[in-house]
Design a protein around this motif. Structure first.
Motif, PDB file in Angstrom:
ATOM      1  N   MET A   7       0.971  -4.542  -4.887  1.00 46.37           N
ATOM      2  CA  MET A   7       0.908  -4.177  -6.303  1.00 46.37           C
ATOM      3  C   MET A   7       1.673  -5.174  -7.164  1.00 46.37           C
ATOM      4  SD  MET A   7       1.298  -0.054  -6.224  1.00 46.37           S
ATOM      5  CE  MET A   7       1.287   0.081  -7.998  1.00 46.37           C
ATOM      6  N   PHE A   8       2.840  -5.592  -6.713  1.00 44.45           N
ATOM      7  CA  PHE A   8       3.653  -6.518  -7.499  1.00 44.45           C
ATOM      8  C   PHE A   8       2.951  -7.855  -7.662  1.00 44.45           C
ATOM      9  CE2 PHE A   8       6.944  -9.781  -7.921  1.00 44.45           C
ATOM     10  CZ  PHE A   8       7.540  -9.335  -9.093  1.00 44.45           C
ATOM     11  N   GLY A  56      -7.897  -9.851  -5.891  1.00 49.09           N
ATOM     12  CA  GLY A  56      -8.366  -8.785  -5.016  1.00 49.09           C
ATOM     13  C   GLY A  56      -9.112  -9.316  -3.809  1.00 49.09           C
ATOM     14  N   MET A  57      -9.997 -10.269  -4.034  1.00 46.72           N
ATOM     15  CA  MET A  57     -10.742 -10.847  -2.914  1.00 46.72           C
ATOM     16  C   MET A  57      -9.826 -11.626  -1.976  1.00 46.72           C
ATOM     17  SD  MET A  57     -14.300 -12.163  -4.475  1.00 46.72           S
ATOM     18  CE  MET A  57     -15.699 -11.084  -4.538  1.00 46.72           C
ATOM     19  N   GLY A  58      -8.916 -12.389  -2.541  1.00 47.05           N
ATOM     20  CA  GLY A  58      -8.013 -13.182  -1.711  1.00 47.05           C
ATOM     21  C   GLY A  58      -7.088 -12.325  -0.869  1.00 47.05           C
ATOM     22  N   TRP A  73      -7.150   1.882  -0.726  1.00 50.30           N
ATOM     23  CA  TRP A  73      -6.258   2.248  -1.814  1.00 50.30           C
ATOM     24  C   TRP A  73      -5.410   1.065  -2.274  1.00 50.30           C
ATOM     25  CZ3 TRP A  73      -7.070   6.049  -4.840  1.00 50.30           C
ATOM     26  CH2 TRP A  73      -7.735   7.157  -4.380  1.00 50.30           C
ATOM     27  N   ARG A  74      -5.124   0.167  -1.348  1.00 48.53           N
ATOM     28  CA  ARG A  74      -4.369  -1.026  -1.771  1.00 48.53           C
ATOM     29  C   ARG A  74      -5.152  -1.831  -2.787  1.00 48.53           C
ATOM     30  NH1 ARG A  74      -1.664  -3.328   3.753  1.00 48.53           N
ATOM     31  NH2 ARG A  74      -0.251  -1.586   4.062  1.00 48.53           N
ATOM     32  N   LEU A 123      -9.298  -1.474 -14.177  1.00 54.70           N
ATOM     33  CA  LEU A 123      -9.008  -2.635 -13.338  1.00 54.70           C
ATOM     34  C   LEU A 123      -8.895  -2.257 -11.867  1.00 54.70           C
ATOM     35  CD1 LEU A 123      -6.570  -4.573 -15.640  1.00 54.70           C
ATOM     36  CD2 LEU A 123      -8.969  -5.049 -15.186  1.00 54.70           C
ATOM     37  N   GLY A 124      -8.466  -1.034 -11.577  1.00 55.39           N
ATOM     38  CA  GLY A 124      -8.460  -0.571 -10.190  1.00 55.39           C
ATOM     39  C   GLY A 124      -9.861  -0.475  -9.626  1.00 55.39           C
ATOM     40  N   THR A 125     -10.803  -0.025 -10.441  1.00 60.85           N
ATOM     41  CA  THR A 125     -12.202   0.033 -10.014  1.00 60.85           C
ATOM     42  C   THR A 125     -12.761  -1.355  -9.791  1.00 60.85           C
ATOM     43  OG1 THR A 125     -12.489   2.074 -11.263  1.00 60.85           O
ATOM     44  CG2 THR A 125     -14.484   0.894 -10.638  1.00 60.85           C
TER      45      THR A 125
END
Length: 145
Positions: A7-8, A56-58, A73-74, A123-125
């Motif tokens: 998250m950070f 996200g992909m990386g 969830w991450r 942004l989570g989606t």
């Protein structure tokens, strides 16, 4: 890495890219300044989406390469964590501009909490869908082997 570290780092990179635009965004949000250039908001929005997808992909690819299949969830928390940084910047903005804002701290925090909860969900989606795309490609590549 554990979920708080994801998250950070997942929120820090996109926030650093739009940090210099945040003052204009908050000032126009609370009617302290008229944002004459809507391109500022649109540019910030596009930068956040592009960086959320890239990070996200990386991170999901790194996570899957380390045999950690708990990415669901991450990916949501990693994608939405920029909203936490934006909310924290709101506190800094309120401390600097409290004399010019005609609302008390609790009302300001309530509005910001609602706005950035929506940003967190959006942004989570986006982060989840980006991670699912890379996950499907990794698993498809493993099936072909």
């Amino acid at each position: 890495m554990k979920t708080p570290a994801h998250m950070f780092f997942g929120g820090l990179l996109p926030f650093c890219m739009i940090f210099f635009m945040m003052n204009d965004i908050y000032a126009s949000l609370y009617s302290l300044k008229v944002c004459g250039a809507f391109s500022t908001m649109f540019t910030a929005f596009l930068l956040v989406i592009i960086l959320t997808v890239s990070v996200g992909m990386g991170c999901t690819h790194y996570q899957l390469s380390n045999q950690d299949n708990q990415w669901w969830w991450r990916s949501v928390f990693r994608g939405g964590s920029i909203a936490i940084f934006m909310f924290a910047y709101g506190l800094y903005f309120y401390a600097r501009a409290s004399a010019r804002i005609s609302m008390n701290l609790l009302q300001f925090l309530g509005y910001n909490a609602c706005i950035f909860y929506a940003v967190f969900l959006i942004l989570g989606t986006i982060g989840f869908y980006a991670s699912s795309i890379i996950s499907k490609r990794v698993h498809r590549g493993l099936k072909e082997l």
